[in-house]
Motif scaffolding. Structure first.
Motif, PDB file in Angstrom:
ATOM      1  N   GLU A   1      10.326  -0.746   4.707  1.00 61.25           N
ATOM      2  CA  GLU A   1       9.925  -0.901   3.081  1.00 61.25           C
ATOM      3  C   GLU A   1       8.592  -0.391   2.635  1.00 61.25           C
ATOM      4  O   GLU A   1       7.644  -0.885   3.367  1.00 61.25           O
ATOM      5  N   GLY A   2       8.432   0.222   1.434  1.00 64.53           N
ATOM      6  CA  GLY A   2       7.063   0.350   1.002  1.00 64.53           C
ATOM      7  C   GLY A   2       7.087   0.929  -0.423  1.00 64.53           C
ATOM      8  O   GLY A   2       7.992   1.016  -1.280  1.00 64.53           O
ATOM      9  N   LYS A   3       5.893   1.297  -0.832  1.00 65.56           N
ATOM     10  CA  LYS A   3       5.642   2.235  -2.057  1.00 65.56           C
ATOM     11  C   LYS A   3       4.834   3.512  -1.730  1.00 65.56           C
ATOM     12  O   LYS A   3       3.858   3.436  -0.784  1.00 65.56           O
ATOM     13  N   VAL A   4       4.794   4.362  -2.547  1.00 65.81           N
ATOM     14  CA  VAL A   4       4.268   5.826  -2.381  1.00 65.81           C
ATOM     15  C   VAL A   4       3.452   5.933  -3.855  1.00 65.81           C
ATOM     16  O   VAL A   4       4.135   5.713  -4.802  1.00 65.81           O
ATOM     17  N   VAL A   5       2.210   5.887  -3.650  1.00 68.29           N
ATOM     18  CA  VAL A   5       1.195   6.045  -4.907  1.00 68.29           C
ATOM     19  C   VAL A   5       0.752   7.445  -5.139  1.00 68.29           C
ATOM     20  O   VAL A   5       0.226   8.057  -4.097  1.00 68.29           O
ATOM     21  N   TYR A   6       0.939   7.873  -6.227  1.00 66.95           N
ATOM     22  CA  TYR A   6       0.445   9.280  -6.688  1.00 66.95           C
ATOM     23  C   TYR A   6      -0.430   9.304  -7.786  1.00 66.95           C
ATOM     24  O   TYR A   6      -0.234   8.442  -8.561  1.00 66.95           O
ATOM     25  N   ASN A   7      -1.159  10.425  -8.120  1.00 65.82           N
ATOM     26  CA  ASN A   7      -1.887  10.461  -9.453  1.00 65.82           C
ATOM     27  C   ASN A   7      -2.667   9.315  -9.695  1.00 65.82           C
ATOM     28  O   ASN A   7      -2.664   8.798 -10.906  1.00 65.82           O
ATOM     29  N   GLY A   8      -3.439   8.849  -8.824  1.00 64.52           N
ATOM     30  CA  GLY A   8      -4.310   7.346  -9.003  1.00 64.52           C
ATOM     31  C   GLY A   8      -3.744   6.227  -9.413  1.00 64.52           C
ATOM     32  O   GLY A   8      -4.174   5.543 -10.024  1.00 64.52           O
ATOM     33  N   GLY A   9      -2.503   6.152  -9.172  1.00 63.46           N
ATOM     34  CA  GLY A   9      -1.616   4.989  -9.491  1.00 63.46           C
ATOM     35  C   GLY A   9      -0.557   5.030 -10.893  1.00 63.46           C
ATOM     36  O   GLY A   9       0.006   4.140 -11.076  1.00 63.46           O
ATOM     37  N   GLU A  10      -0.788   6.257 -11.360  1.00 58.26           N
ATOM     38  CA  GLU A  10       0.092   6.520 -12.428  1.00 58.26           C
ATOM     39  C   GLU A  10       1.642   6.499 -12.093  1.00 58.26           C
ATOM     40  O   GLU A  10       2.513   6.242 -12.953  1.00 58.26           O
ATOM     41  N   THR A  11       1.880   7.023 -11.016  1.00 63.00           N
ATOM     42  CA  THR A  11       3.162   7.189 -10.262  1.00 63.00           C
ATOM     43  C   THR A  11       3.400   6.319  -9.238  1.00 63.00           C
ATOM     44  O   THR A  11       2.547   6.689  -8.242  1.00 63.00           O
ATOM     45  N   ILE A  12       4.256   5.609  -9.255  1.00 61.73           N
ATOM     46  CA  ILE A  12       4.479   4.707  -8.122  1.00 61.73           C
ATOM     47  C   ILE A  12       6.129   4.541  -7.564  1.00 61.73           C
ATOM     48  O   ILE A  12       6.882   4.505  -8.656  1.00 61.73           O
ATOM     49  N   THR A  13       6.409   4.999  -6.616  1.00 59.81           N
ATOM     50  CA  THR A  13       7.841   5.012  -6.171  1.00 59.81           C
ATOM     51  C   THR A  13       8.144   4.239  -5.145  1.00 59.81           C
ATOM     52  O   THR A  13       7.347   3.884  -4.084  1.00 59.81           O
ATOM     53  N   ASP A  14       9.420   3.706  -4.996  1.00 54.22           N
ATOM     54  CA  ASP A  14       9.813   3.107  -3.775  1.00 54.22           C
ATOM     55  C   ASP A  14       9.862   3.996  -2.689  1.00 54.22           C
ATOM     56  O   ASP A  14       9.919   5.288  -2.780  1.00 54.22           O
ATOM     57  N   GLY A  15       9.538   3.562  -1.405  1.00 52.64           N
ATOM     58  CA  GLY A  15       9.706   4.533  -0.320  1.00 52.64           C
ATOM     59  C   GLY A  15       9.204   3.974   0.899  1.00 52.64           C
ATOM     60  O   GLY A  15       8.750   2.742   0.790  1.00 52.64           O
ATOM     61  N   PRO A  16       8.892   4.730   1.933  1.00 50.94           N
ATOM     62  CA  PRO A  16       9.079   5.970   2.098  1.00 50.94           C
ATOM     63  C   PRO A  16      10.670   6.270   2.107  1.00 50.94           C
ATOM     64  O   PRO A  16      11.330   5.650   2.768  1.00 50.94           O
ATOM     65  N   PHE A  17      10.969   7.339   1.682  1.00 48.36           N
ATOM     66  CA  PHE A  17      12.393   7.916   2.036  1.00 48.36           C
ATOM     67  C   PHE A  17      12.405   9.207   2.760  1.00 48.36           C
ATOM     68  O   PHE A  17      12.015  10.115   2.506  1.00 48.36           O
ATOM     69  N   MET A  18      12.783   9.059   4.104  1.00 47.79           N
ATOM     70  CA  MET A  18      13.116   9.914   5.209  1.00 47.79           C
ATOM     71  C   MET A  18      14.004   9.573   6.126  1.00 47.79           C
ATOM     72  O   MET A  18      14.380   8.537   6.120  1.00 47.79           O
TER      73      MET A  18
END
Length: 113
Positions: free
Chosen positions: A52-69
């Motif tokens: 489990e983890g989180k993926v952080v985009y756009n300087g923290g503006e977008t945070i998703t669960d993941g990684p999904f692969m």
């Protein structure tokens, strides 16, 4: 000597089907291998990672669960090793226990900054 990062992928599904005794024996192989590839009498630094983890985009503006692969692509852990060059780092990796369960190992040189 240069530093290299080994990224471990896959092998988890087959490993999970092993008995506790088989898992323990396999983990002992990891300890032996990590000591073998070290440059001193201490195992090389590295750890397994949670799925489990989180993926952080756009300087923290977008945070998703993941990684999904796919499981075979998920990074399951890492190790830092010292080697003369990339070819030497690859040679050190060849008897890694991850190959017993169909996993792969990516070798990347760390860039000094």
């Amino acid at each position: 000597m240069k530093q290299f990062l080994y990224l471990f992928r896959g092998g988890d599904e087959e490993y999970a089907r092993q008995s506790p005794e088989q898992m323990q024996a396999h983990m002992a192989k990891w300890g032996e291998w990590m000591l073998k590839i070290s440059q001193n009498d201490q195992p090389v630094p590295g750890l397994p990672l949670q799925a489990e983890g989180k993926v952080v985009y756009n300087g923290g503006e977008t945070i998703t669960d993941g990684p999904f692969m796919e499981g075979k692509e998920l990074v399951g852990g890492y190790v830092l090793v010292e080697a003369n060059d990339l070819n030497h780092a690859v040679e050190l990796s060849k008897d890694c226990p991850i190959f017993e369960f169909g996993g792969s190992l990516e070798v990347r040189e760390a860039v000094e900054m």
